[in-house]
Scaffold this motif. Structure first.
Motif, PDB file in Angstrom:
ATOM      1  N   ASP A  73      96.326  49.744  87.568  1.00  0.00           N
ATOM      2  CA  ASP A  73      97.154  48.495  87.163  1.00  0.00           C
ATOM      3  C   ASP A  73      96.490  47.240  87.951  1.00  0.00           C
ATOM      4  O   ASP A  73      95.644  47.427  88.731  1.00  0.00           O
ATOM      5  CB  ASP A  73      98.677  48.626  87.178  1.00  0.00           C
ATOM      6  N   LYS A  74      96.882  46.231  87.801  1.00  0.00           N
ATOM      7  CA  LYS A  74      96.336  44.820  88.428  1.00  0.00           C
ATOM      8  C   LYS A  74      96.601  44.998  90.101  1.00  0.00           C
ATOM      9  O   LYS A  74      95.877  44.466  90.955  1.00  0.00           O
ATOM     10  CB  LYS A  74      97.250  43.706  88.015  1.00  0.00           C
ATOM     11  N   LYS A  75      97.437  45.764  90.573  1.00  0.00           N
ATOM     12  CA  LYS A  75      97.909  45.991  92.063  1.00  0.00           C
ATOM     13  C   LYS A  75      96.959  46.939  92.617  1.00  0.00           C
ATOM     14  O   LYS A  75      97.161  47.419  93.761  1.00  0.00           O
ATOM     15  CB  LYS A  75      99.379  46.018  92.114  1.00  0.00           C
TER      16      LYS A  75
ATOM     17  N   SER B   4      96.295  42.281  80.482  1.00  0.00           N
ATOM     18  CA  SER B   4      96.478  41.687  81.624  1.00  0.00           C
ATOM     19  C   SER B   4      97.205  42.322  82.838  1.00  0.00           C
ATOM     20  O   SER B   4      97.144  41.733  83.794  1.00  0.00           O
ATOM     21  CB  SER B   4      97.082  40.432  81.011  1.00  0.00           C
ATOM     22  N   GLU B   5      97.914  43.472  82.274  1.00  0.00           N
ATOM     23  CA  GLU B   5      98.611  44.119  83.367  1.00  0.00           C
ATOM     24  C   GLU B   5      97.588  45.324  84.060  1.00  0.00           C
ATOM     25  O   GLU B   5      98.006  45.903  84.848  1.00  0.00           O
ATOM     26  CB  GLU B   5      99.780  45.106  82.583  1.00  0.00           C
TER      27      GLU B   5
ATOM     28  N   GLN C 189      93.391  46.817  85.407  1.00  0.00           N
ATOM     29  CA  GLN C 189      92.275  46.658  85.558  1.00  0.00           C
ATOM     30  C   GLN C 189      91.295  47.432  84.542  1.00  0.00           C
ATOM     31  O   GLN C 189      90.337  47.017  84.292  1.00  0.00           O
ATOM     32  CB  GLN C 189      92.001  47.160  87.153  1.00  0.00           C
TER      33      GLN C 189
END
Length: 235
Positions: free
Chosen positions: A31-33, A73-74, A76
């Motif tokens: 995910d993005k994090k 968008s959530e 990578q």
């Protein structure tokens, strides 16, 4: 006779590839994090995604768990088998027909990378690209893509029969998705010799026009074979 066989082949390929695209397959996403989750992933699911104009995947921890959807968008990236997909915007002056924020497959993970997306819209309404990861690969890596389609060909996905869609694999190059540009007949030799420059025998064949954009799948297979041999046991 040959044309009949070709029609039968692509008809069978359409059925098998379409059903394959709906299967839950083992994989993981980041995910993005930077958090990584492993489980079952499905792409090309029916219905709308969580966010308008964004591609999405479906995920569940195991066969008994309930699924949920994750928008581009959530994320990578995500991986199914040996195939890796990363999130990308439509590059430069292009407009993707289905989603402005979607996934492209990492075909070659070199310093200068090669990406694949699918679906050029031709006919009414100009041009654009829509992408369905499982249907537009076609170089046969042995992972999610399954059987090679070859020659940059894929199955029609969204909008077929509406405004004149013709679907094929579209290749991009760049150091990352933010800088990726379309690979075409005019820049093919310069880009691919740069990308594969560590292997003179590949470069020679590209310059001799043995490999061109129309048979890039064969070039990729040849390059990967040489690379695997060079980095294999005892090398």
């Amino acid at each position: 006779m040959r044309s009949i066989l070709s029609i039968l082949f692509f008809s069978a390929l359409f059925v098998s590839t379409k059903s394959f695209g709906q299967k839950w397959l083992q994989g993981h996403f980041t995910d993005k994090k930077g958090n990584v989750e492993t489980g079952l992933i499905r792409v090309g699911g029916a219905g709308k995604g969580p966010v308008k104009d964004e591609g999405f995947i479906e995920f569940k921890e195991d066969a008994k768990s309930g699924p949920f959807r994750l928008s581009a968008s959530e994320l990578q990236s995500f991986v199914i088998g040996r195939d890796s997909f990363v999130v990308a915007h439509a590059p430069g002056n292009e407009t993707w027909a289905k989603n402005e924020f979607d996934f492209v497959r990492v075909v070659l993970d070199e310093d200068l990378k090669l990406y694949a997306a699918g679906g050029v819209k031709t006919g009414n309404g100009g041009s654009g690209v829509s992408f369905a990861p499982g249907l537009s690969t076609g170089v046969g890596t042995g992972g999610y893509a399954g059987t090679a389609v070859g020659g940059g060909v894929s199955i029609p996905i969204s909008g077929a029969g509406n405004g004149g869609y013709y679907e094929k694999v579209v290749y991009y190059y760049g150091e990352n998705t933010a800088s990726m540009k379309r690979l075409n007949d005019q820049n093919f030799e310069d880009i691919m010799t740069d990308m594969m420059g560590d292997y003179p025998e590949v470069v020679d064949k590209i310059k001799a026009k043995v490999y061109v954009l129309e048979n890039i799948d064969k070039l990729i297979a040849y390059f990967q074979q040489l690379k695997a041999t060079a980095h294999g046991p005892g090398s």
